[in-house]
Design a protein around this motif. Structure first.
Motif, PDB file in Angstrom:
ATOM      1  N   LYS A  45       8.727  50.598  19.466  1.00  0.00           N
ATOM      2  CA  LYS A  45       9.879  50.357  18.586  1.00  0.00           C
ATOM      3  C   LYS A  45      11.050  49.735  19.335  1.00  0.00           C
ATOM      4  O   LYS A  45      11.753  48.866  18.809  1.00  0.00           O
ATOM      5  CB  LYS A  45      10.326  51.679  17.947  1.00  0.00           C
ATOM      6  CG  LYS A  45       9.304  52.324  17.028  1.00  0.00           C
ATOM      7  CD  LYS A  45       9.810  53.663  16.523  1.00  0.00           C
ATOM      8  CE  LYS A  45       8.782  54.384  15.677  1.00  0.00           C
ATOM      9  NZ  LYS A  45       9.261  55.734  15.252  1.00  0.00           N
ATOM     10  N   HIS A  48       9.442  46.088  21.681  1.00  0.00           N
ATOM     11  CA  HIS A  48       8.764  45.024  20.926  1.00  0.00           C
ATOM     12  C   HIS A  48       7.785  44.218  21.799  1.00  0.00           C
ATOM     13  O   HIS A  48       7.919  43.001  21.943  1.00  0.00           O
ATOM     14  CB  HIS A  48       9.784  44.076  20.287  1.00  0.00           C
ATOM     15  CG  HIS A  48      10.802  44.770  19.448  1.00  0.00           C
ATOM     16  ND1 HIS A  48      10.486  45.364  18.242  1.00  0.00           N
ATOM     17  CD2 HIS A  48      12.133  44.992  19.664  1.00  0.00           C
ATOM     18  CE1 HIS A  48      11.587  45.917  17.734  1.00  0.00           C
ATOM     19  NE2 HIS A  48      12.586  45.709  18.561  1.00  0.00           N
ATOM     20  N   ASP A  50       4.357  42.232  23.074  1.00  0.00           N
ATOM     21  CA  ASP A  50       3.401  41.340  22.420  1.00  0.00           C
ATOM     22  C   ASP A  50       1.977  41.885  22.501  1.00  0.00           C
ATOM     23  O   ASP A  50       1.159  41.636  21.614  1.00  0.00           O
ATOM     24  CB  ASP A  50       3.436  39.956  23.079  1.00  0.00           C
ATOM     25  CG  ASP A  50       4.805  39.322  23.021  1.00  0.00           C
ATOM     26  OD1 ASP A  50       5.382  39.282  21.917  1.00  0.00           O
ATOM     27  OD2 ASP A  50       5.310  38.884  24.080  1.00  0.00           O
ATOM     28  N   HIS A  74       1.245  49.469  12.364  1.00  0.00           N
ATOM     29  CA  HIS A  74       1.914  48.383  13.096  1.00  0.00           C
ATOM     30  C   HIS A  74       0.868  47.593  13.889  1.00  0.00           C
ATOM     31  O   HIS A  74       0.836  47.652  15.112  1.00  0.00           O
ATOM     32  CB  HIS A  74       2.970  48.973  14.040  1.00  0.00           C
ATOM     33  CG  HIS A  74       3.815  47.957  14.722  1.00  0.00           C
ATOM     34  ND1 HIS A  74       4.818  47.260  14.077  1.00  0.00           N
ATOM     35  CD2 HIS A  74       3.809  47.499  15.993  1.00  0.00           C
ATOM     36  CE1 HIS A  74       5.403  46.434  14.931  1.00  0.00           C
ATOM     37  NE2 HIS A  74       4.795  46.553  16.100  1.00  0.00           N
TER      38      HIS A  74
END
Length: 383
Positions: A45, A48, A50, A74
């Motif tokens: 969170k 972020h 990749d 997510h």
């Protein structure tokens, strides 16, 4: 722009080693590490990332449970870090089923020396995962060009020949090759095939131990009988033979028909087992009696020898870009003109059943293409 990576592992040693390996590449930046799934959840969170590297065995919440929740809430690219054990192989195959892009093996004992020895593989898999579109079926990757030596090593295992095989009376043979995303793609094909299929030989890029678990899993799921191939094993209809990890699988012929040959020759296109080795052996041994399928995978292993199969009279299929996890190997085959048909994964089983039936054994004349498309309901692209 750097690929942002979050490393999740309960071992501080492994976290530090992975961070050191990945940070050496200018295209990758480790933005954080986490010792368990709960810490990882908060860092995802906040940071972020990749791509995640995810340990299979962790305290509080195991890697599979975390991955399952992640892909539901997510979804993002994940590389599993698995132990080289039978249990580790089973769990890793489950992770690939849940949506992990790929895996690297966490060796036993000397973590430092062993992980450093596969640092190039780890970096490459992170770069591949970063190019994955996790929200769509199609995922793209461009691979570094092979050196001249790497392109030529297939000759060291099985020399090229201009002789065209296709002896009357030989049974049909289906050869399949795959890499990244291939364990699930192969499963999706095999479970749709009936027990009366011709013999099938498969090379999937996979390490030793994992190939055994993979073959056992396919045998449980498919109606066909699936084996990890053994040296000298006769190749019979209704059976599937998967190349063992770290050995090339070749098809040879004797007075009883086809049989398996295993080779400890050099890596081909950076891989052992190599799809190019299998496909060339099939081109030389079965010729026009064969059908070749190249599925999702990074790089271009198999593309050149699929072309050899087509030139020998075999039917050839490449998985399309939209349904591939990585359109490297099938994309290279298409670019080289090796693929007679380019099909989405869910249309490949029906097309194979048709092609390997009595109606599909003869290559269609141009006027019959429309009837073939209707018969297979696959809308194939003939090239």
């Amino acid at each position: 722009m750097s690929i942002r990576v979050l490393v999740i592992d309960d071992s501080a040693l492994v976290r530090n080693l992975l961070k050191r390996i990945l940070d050496q590449d200018p295209q990758i930046k480790v933005v954080g590490t986490a010792a368990d799934a709960y810490i990882a959840r908060e860092k995802i969170k906040k940071l972020h990332p990749d791509v995640l590297t995810l340990d299979v065995e962790m305290p509080k919440m195991d890697g599979i449970t975390f991955l399952q929740n992640l892909m539901r809430l997510h979804p993002m690219p994940v590389i599993m870090v698995s132990s080289l054990t039978a249990k580790g192989a089973d769990v890793t195959l489950k992770a690939l089923e849940l949506g992990a892009i790929d895996f690297v093996c966490k060796p036993q004992g000397d973590f430092s020396g062993s992980l450093e020895s596969v640092s190039e593989e780890i970096v490459q898999k992170i770069k591949t995962a970063a190019k994955a579109n996790i929200h769509a079926a199609g995922r793209k990757r461009t691979s570094a060009p092979l050196t001249v030596e790497e392109k030529q090593t297939v000759d060291a295992v099985i020399p090229a020949t201009s002789k065209r095989q296709g002896v009357t009376g030989l049974p049909p043979l289906l050869a399949i090759g795959a890499s990244t995303g291939g364990t699930e793609a192969i499963k999706d094909v095999l479970v749709e095939l009936p027990t009366d299929m011709p013999a099938i030989v498969i090379t999937q890029h996979i390490p030793p131990g994992f190939s055994t678990a993979f073959a056992q899993r396919m045998n449980r799921l498919a109606s066909l009988t699936v084996h990890e191939a053994r040296e000298g094993q006769q190749i019979l209809p209704g059976n599937v033979y998967i190349a063992p990890g770290a050995q090339h699988l070749l098809v040879a012929r004797n007075d009883k028909g086809y049989y398996c040959r295993l080779s400890n020759g050099p890596r081909v296109n950076r891989h052992k087992p190599s799809v190019d080795v299998l496909f060339r052996s099939v081109a030389q041994t079965a010729g026009r009696n064969a059908t070749g399928v190249i599925l999702t995978g990074m790089g271009d292993d198999g593309a050149r020898s699929l072309l050899e199969m087509r030139e020998a009279g075999a039917r050839t299929i490449a998985q399309d870009e939209e349904s591939s996890v990585v359109w490297g190997m099938p994309g290279a085959a298409v670019k080289q003109g090796a693929a007679e048909q380019i099909l989405p994964l869910n249309k490949i089983p029906a097309t194979l059943i048709y092609l390997l039936s009595s109606k599909g054994k003869t290559k269609p004349a141009s006027g019959s293409l429309q009837r073939l498309r209707a018969a297979t309901a696959a809308s194939p692209s003939f090239r």
